[in-house]
Scaffold this motif. Structure first.
Motif, mmCIF file in Angstrom:
data_model
loop_
_atom_site.group_PDB
_atom_site.id
_atom_site.type_symbol
_atom_site.label_atom_id
_atom_site.label_comp_id
_atom_site.label_asym_id
_atom_site.label_seq_id
_atom_site.Cartn_x
_atom_site.Cartn_y
_atom_site.Cartn_z
ATOM 1 N N THR A 191 -16.110 26.644 22.298
ATOM 2 C CA THR A 191 -16.147 25.271 21.801
ATOM 3 C C THR A 191 -17.570 24.971 21.370
ATOM 4 N N LEU A 192 -17.712 24.154 20.359
ATOM 5 C CA LEU A 192 -19.010 23.694 19.879
ATOM 6 C C LEU A 192 -18.948 22.184 19.788
ATOM 7 N N SER A 193 -19.877 21.494 20.435
ATOM 8 C CA SER A 193 -19.823 20.033 20.532
ATOM 9 C C SER A 193 -21.162 19.424 20.173
ATOM 10 N N LEU A 194 -21.082 18.197 19.660
ATOM 11 C CA LEU A 194 -22.268 17.396 19.367
ATOM 12 C C LEU A 194 -22.090 16.029 20.004
ATOM 13 N N LEU A 195 -23.059 15.644 20.837
ATOM 14 C CA LEU A 195 -23.105 14.288 21.371
ATOM 15 C C LEU A 195 -24.110 13.522 20.517
ATOM 16 N N GLU A 196 -23.657 12.441 19.897
ATOM 17 C CA GLU A 196 -24.491 11.735 18.943
ATOM 18 C C GLU A 196 -24.357 10.233 19.117
ATOM 19 N N GLY A 197 -25.262 9.486 18.463
ATOM 20 C CA GLY A 197 -25.123 8.049 18.426
ATOM 21 C C GLY A 197 -23.808 7.679 17.765
ATOM 22 N N VAL A 198 -23.254 6.542 18.143
ATOM 23 C CA VAL A 198 -21.918 6.188 17.688
ATOM 24 C C VAL A 198 -21.832 6.094 16.163
ATOM 25 N N LYS A 199 -22.949 5.829 15.512
ATOM 26 C CA LYS A 199 -22.973 5.754 14.057
ATOM 27 C C LYS A 199 -23.432 7.069 13.424
ATOM 28 N N GLY A 200 -23.618 8.093 14.248
ATOM 29 C CA GLY A 200 -24.055 9.385 13.739
ATOM 30 C C GLY A 200 -25.515 9.443 13.365
ATOM 31 N N GLU A 201 -26.297 8.460 13.861
ATOM 32 C CA GLU A 201 -27.694 8.356 13.444
ATOM 33 C C GLU A 201 -28.635 9.241 14.254
ATOM 34 N N LEU A 202 -28.230 9.670 15.469
ATOM 35 C CA LEU A 202 -29.073 10.487 16.321
ATOM 36 C C LEU A 202 -28.260 11.603 16.965
ATOM 37 N N ASP A 203 -28.825 12.794 16.994
ATOM 38 C CA ASP A 203 -28.221 13.902 17.731
ATOM 39 C C ASP A 203 -28.840 13.940 19.124
ATOM 40 N N HIS A 204 -28.016 13.720 20.139
ATOM 41 C CA HIS A 204 -28.530 13.684 21.506
ATOM 42 C C HIS A 204 -28.414 15.029 22.225
ATOM 43 N N ALA A 205 -27.352 15.761 21.990
ATOM 44 C CA ALA A 205 -27.174 17.047 22.663
ATOM 45 C C ALA A 205 -26.197 17.912 21.886
ATOM 46 N N VAL A 206 -26.429 19.211 21.931
ATOM 47 C CA VAL A 206 -25.506 20.199 21.364
ATOM 48 C C VAL A 206 -25.021 21.064 22.516
ATOM 49 N N LEU A 207 -23.695 21.258 22.598
ATOM 50 C CA LEU A 207 -23.111 22.054 23.667
ATOM 51 C C LEU A 207 -22.299 23.202 23.077
ATOM 52 N N GLU A 208 -22.404 24.357 23.728
ATOM 53 C CA GLU A 208 -21.575 25.502 23.361
ATOM 54 C C GLU A 208 -20.995 26.108 24.630
ATOM 55 N N HIS A 209 -19.679 26.285 24.654
ATOM 56 C CA HIS A 209 -19.014 26.972 25.755
ATOM 57 C C HIS A 209 -18.396 28.261 25.215
ATOM 58 N N THR A 210 -18.616 29.355 25.929
ATOM 59 C CA THR A 210 -18.054 30.641 25.531
ATOM 60 C C THR A 210 -17.423 31.315 26.738
#
Length: 292
Positions: free
Chosen positions: A265-284
């Protein structure tokens, strides 16, 4: 020769932080040869319930994937608060975390938790170090976490910095859970996880450390993401990797977007408007999927 500190109970993190506020880090280029161990650890069921509710995990006999970090974190602080540790505890920022689950841990397990530091190295914006936590049961390491902390200082433009994978796989993924992090989120999670770093507690305490407001714990926002993904992840044989990007200022509203693939899985945690990238997650993982 490696020195070993054996703890009979959890250390007092509030006192460690109060003492560490006066410490700038030792002027040295090597890490202390130290291992901090706490044997015979039992999980506090009440604390586990509070964590699961706060982070969106369904309660089962199996510990949530990130939860053992809470058992190792106090020992990390013991290592980082030593006089001969080269980075300051207060002011160091958690920038990356890698968790490997070899065997699922349960509430009934008696655990040994051990922490040491390794891989002190330059970063483009200062220096960084890995705090390694190993949680064992029946003599075998079941869970291993590597927490990378950055202390800003003299810049090293040629130094390498870990970068997350390409987010191309998230193109077209629009929907996902949305969460509101209130002004008190940092104090709430500090009460669960024990991390009373001033940057999380109150804006007045965070400002001298370079933050205009208090910021959410990285391990809280990460745990919220893993809690949302948990039904799609196996219980063991999995590696969970998170890169913390921009801190989440409190209060804030964030959303999670995830692309699902076979064994990844590849995930992005971002501001609700997509204005900031807070964290990137990868599960393998390899082999069977959820329920393994």
């Amino acid at each position: 020769m490696t020195r070993e500190i054996v703890l009979e109970g959890p250390p007092d993190l509030r006192r460690i932080y109060a003492t560490a506020a006066l410490k700038r880090g030792a002027d040295r280029d090597r890490l202390p040869e130290l291992r901090v161990v706490r044997p015979g650890v039992s999980v506090d069921s009440d604390n586990l319930v509070r964590y699961a509710r706060a982070c969106g995990f369904t309660l089962t006999e199996r510990l949530p994937l990130p939860y053992p970090h809470l058992l190792g974190f106090p020992l990390q602080m013991v290592v980082m608060s030593q006089r001969d540790f080269p980075l300051p505890l207060v002011g160091s920022v958690h920038v990356e975390n890698v968790i490997t689950v070899n065997t699922s841990l349960t509430l009934a397990d008696s655990l040994e938790v051990a922490v040491h530091a390794e891989n002190l190295r330059a970063h483009p914006k200062g220096r960084q170090v890995d705090l390694v936590t190993e949680v064992s049961t029946h003599g075998d390491v079941a869970w291993r976490g590597v927490s990378t902390y950055l202390a800003r200082g003299a810049e090293h433009p040629d130094a390498e910095a870990s970068e997350p994978p390409s987010l191309d796989g998230l193109e077209g993924v629009r929907s996902g859970p949305t969460w509101r992090f209130s002004a008190g989120t940092g104090r709430m999670f500090a009460g669960i996880g024990g991390d009373w770093n001033p940057i999380h507690v109150h804006p007045i305490l965070a400002k001298p450390l370079g933050f205009p407001t208090a910021i959410a714990h990285g391990m809280y926002s990460y745990s919220r993401c893993v809690g949302a993904l948990a039904p799609r992840l196996p219980g063991s044989g999995i590696t969970s990797h998170v890169w913390f990007r921009k801190p989440i200022r409190l209060p804030s509203t964030v959303r999670l977007r995830t692309a699902f693939e076979d064994h990844r899985t590849l995930s992005l945690l971002e501001g609700v408007k997509g204005e900031l990238d807070h964290a990137v997650l990868e599960h393998t993982w390899a082999g069977a999927g959820p329920g393994r």
